[in-house]
Design a protein around this motif. Sequence first.
Motif, PDB file in Angstrom:
ATOM      1  N   CYS A  78       6.120 -50.771  -0.185  1.00  0.00           N
ATOM      2  CA  CYS A  78       7.090 -51.866  -0.043  1.00  0.00           C
ATOM      3  C   CYS A  78       8.473 -51.363   0.352  1.00  0.00           C
ATOM      4  O   CYS A  78       9.185 -52.021   1.108  1.00  0.00           O
ATOM      5  CB  CYS A  78       7.147 -52.673  -1.332  1.00  0.00           C
ATOM      6  SG  CYS A  78       5.547 -53.352  -1.735  1.00  0.00           S
ATOM      7  N   ASP A  79       8.837 -50.185  -0.161  1.00  0.00           N
ATOM      8  CA  ASP A  79      10.129 -49.600   0.210  1.00  0.00           C
ATOM      9  C   ASP A  79      10.109 -49.299   1.716  1.00  0.00           C
ATOM     10  O   ASP A  79      11.076 -49.583   2.442  1.00  0.00           O
ATOM     11  CB  ASP A  79      10.346 -48.311  -0.606  1.00  0.00           C
ATOM     12  CG  ASP A  79      11.823 -47.935  -0.738  1.00  0.00           C
ATOM     13  OD1 ASP A  79      12.666 -48.632  -0.151  1.00  0.00           O
ATOM     14  OD2 ASP A  79      12.118 -46.932  -1.427  1.00  0.00           O
ATOM     15  N   SER A  80       8.995 -48.738   2.206  1.00  0.00           N
ATOM     16  CA  SER A  80       8.871 -48.432   3.638  1.00  0.00           C
ATOM     17  C   SER A  80       8.841 -49.728   4.458  1.00  0.00           C
ATOM     18  O   SER A  80       9.525 -49.836   5.483  1.00  0.00           O
ATOM     19  CB  SER A  80       7.584 -47.653   3.922  1.00  0.00           C
ATOM     20  OG  SER A  80       7.475 -46.537   3.094  1.00  0.00           O
ATOM     21  N   THR A  81       8.060 -50.693   3.993  1.00  0.00           N
ATOM     22  CA  THR A  81       7.923 -51.960   4.730  1.00  0.00           C
ATOM     23  C   THR A  81       9.279 -52.652   4.870  1.00  0.00           C
ATOM     24  O   THR A  81       9.616 -53.162   5.940  1.00  0.00           O
ATOM     25  CB  THR A  81       6.921 -52.893   4.004  1.00  0.00           C
ATOM     26  OG1 THR A  81       5.694 -52.186   3.872  1.00  0.00           O
ATOM     27  CG2 THR A  81       6.685 -54.183   4.766  1.00  0.00           C
ATOM     28  N   ALA A  82      10.064 -52.640   3.790  1.00  0.00           N
ATOM     29  CA  ALA A  82      11.382 -53.292   3.842  1.00  0.00           C
ATOM     30  C   ALA A  82      12.271 -52.630   4.902  1.00  0.00           C
ATOM     31  O   ALA A  82      13.186 -53.256   5.434  1.00  0.00           O
ATOM     32  CB  ALA A  82      12.053 -53.213   2.469  1.00  0.00           C
ATOM     33  N   LYS A  83      11.998 -51.368   5.184  1.00  0.00           N
ATOM     34  CA  LYS A  83      12.788 -50.658   6.197  1.00  0.00           C
ATOM     35  C   LYS A  83      12.079 -50.665   7.546  1.00  0.00           C
ATOM     36  O   LYS A  83      12.495 -49.963   8.483  1.00  0.00           O
ATOM     37  CB  LYS A  83      13.034 -49.213   5.724  1.00  0.00           C
ATOM     38  CG  LYS A  83      13.939 -49.164   4.501  1.00  0.00           C
ATOM     39  CD  LYS A  83      13.982 -47.785   3.879  1.00  0.00           C
ATOM     40  CE  LYS A  83      15.033 -47.672   2.790  1.00  0.00           C
ATOM     41  NZ  LYS A  83      14.800 -48.478   1.600  1.00  0.00           N
ATOM     42  N   GLY A  84      10.980 -51.404   7.640  1.00  0.00           N
ATOM     43  CA  GLY A  84      10.239 -51.516   8.903  1.00  0.00           C
ATOM     44  C   GLY A  84       9.525 -50.232   9.287  1.00  0.00           C
ATOM     45  O   GLY A  84       9.271 -49.968  10.462  1.00  0.00           O
ATOM     46  N   LYS A  85       9.187 -49.424   8.284  1.00  0.00           N
ATOM     47  CA  LYS A  85       8.576 -48.125   8.580  1.00  0.00           C
ATOM     48  C   LYS A  85       7.175 -48.020   7.952  1.00  0.00           C
ATOM     49  O   LYS A  85       6.897 -48.687   6.951  1.00  0.00           O
ATOM     50  CB  LYS A  85       9.461 -47.008   8.006  1.00  0.00           C
ATOM     51  CG  LYS A  85      10.874 -47.013   8.575  1.00  0.00           C
ATOM     52  CD  LYS A  85      11.362 -45.625   8.873  1.00  0.00           C
ATOM     53  CE  LYS A  85      12.588 -45.623   9.742  1.00  0.00           C
ATOM     54  NZ  LYS A  85      13.747 -45.059   9.067  1.00  0.00           N
ATOM     55  N   PRO A  86       6.296 -47.160   8.524  1.00  0.00           N
ATOM     56  CA  PRO A  86       4.964 -46.993   7.928  1.00  0.00           C
ATOM     57  C   PRO A  86       5.032 -46.210   6.613  1.00  0.00           C
ATOM     58  O   PRO A  86       5.982 -45.442   6.393  1.00  0.00           O
ATOM     59  CB  PRO A  86       4.190 -46.210   8.994  1.00  0.00           C
ATOM     60  CG  PRO A  86       5.229 -45.479   9.765  1.00  0.00           C
ATOM     61  CD  PRO A  86       6.471 -46.330   9.737  1.00  0.00           C
TER      62      PRO A  86
END
Length: 433
Positions: free
Chosen positions: A196-204
């Motif tokens: 979720c931390d990655s997703t919030a930053k648009g990253k895999p």
Amino acid sequence: MEKTVYMVMSTDVIHGGHISIIKKAEKLGRLIIGVLSDEAIAGYKRFPLIPFEERKILYENIEGVSEVVEQTTLSYKENILKLKPDYVVHGDNWINGYQEPIRQEVIEILKTYGGELIEFPYSNDPKYKAIDDRTRIELSLPDFRRSRLKRSLGCKSLITVMEAHSGITGLIVEKTMVEEKGGVKQFDAMWVSSLCDSTAKGKPDIELVDMTSRFRTIDDIMEVTTKPIIFDGDTGGLKEHFVYTVRTLERMGVSMVIIEDKIGLKKNSLFGTEVQQTQDSIKNFCEKIKAGKNAQKSDDFMICARIESLILEAGMEDALKRAAAYVKAGADAIMIHSRKTDPDEIFEFVEKFRSKDSNTPIVVVPTSFNQVTEEEFKKRGVNIVIYANQLTRAGFPAMQNVAKTILKNHRAKEVDDNCISIKEIITLIPEDY
Ligand code: SPV
Ligand code: MG
């Protein structure tokens, strides 16, 4: 014969308001104080600063208190039936709100033997509110926050954890409560998920978001909340790097880091064997756990070893062998993961692990086997249930839908019903923090 009076107290900071109601209650007869257990308080209010045994001593030494007993539930039923007090005393602040059913139950039980409920006016003096606000700030200080998870594990048989990846999602986990069986249910802790931390930053979710950035997310959450934090540490990286991560997390006030036994380019576990993922050797991973445990300074920070054997189809025996080795290396808890919708392999692991180890906490993440209830996990010996991604998965489709609707209508009126009102946002985010 002297009348008996029963009054329940939960506070760990005693102020003039409490003394005043104790004085009034004591005038009615022999005063017995029911002290709420840590578990009962943690479920409905803020976590107690002072543990039950200490609070008990505190009340025992207040003038006018004749006896102190433990009350293990929000319901008064058990203690009233045992003590049969002539009077139950409470402030009049429970007439409305979530305590209403508890009050109703008290009235009905008292009726069965002629007891009486006496309610005194509740004091809304701002100086008492200021004391409560100060206590909340103390709860968010690193040393206290860090120790809360271990303490909660000591007094609750099941801890529920919800994902947070920003200040606002942290506030949702902090503040969301539902009324249930005369009490209130809320989450015990927060999970700072790599996905979720990655997703919030648009990253895999491939350990691309670096630790400095992940710590920044923790900071955003910590600035506005008080609940304990469990950090998704991915693989933990190199052993030589992991020791720094442990020290930093500990210093920040994080309660637990979970690291998974994979090496190389990490992919999200829910991909399973559809992508190339490599499990670490038992020896290597044990060394990482040991290095982390040696690096930590406090004794309340926890390192949880996450076993990927079922995800990577390495089998149950491998999972159990690893669990035993990781505990021996110093892991404070074990997380077993599965991507099957059927919970059988999780249940089998829990049963077999528990037959050999009755103490080490077991963590599960029921994303795919989401039909299993918390009660069922608890019954089988699981200690921590993490809802790892639901806030993220709920938020993004809602935002996409609103964006599309505005594009289609060339204005924002049509999305109004799908948006939180500005007033609600203001309530969720107080200005006078
Ligand atoms: C996460 O939330 O990032 C996790 C759990 O590691 S899972 O996505 O199921 O692997
Ligand atoms: Mg993750």
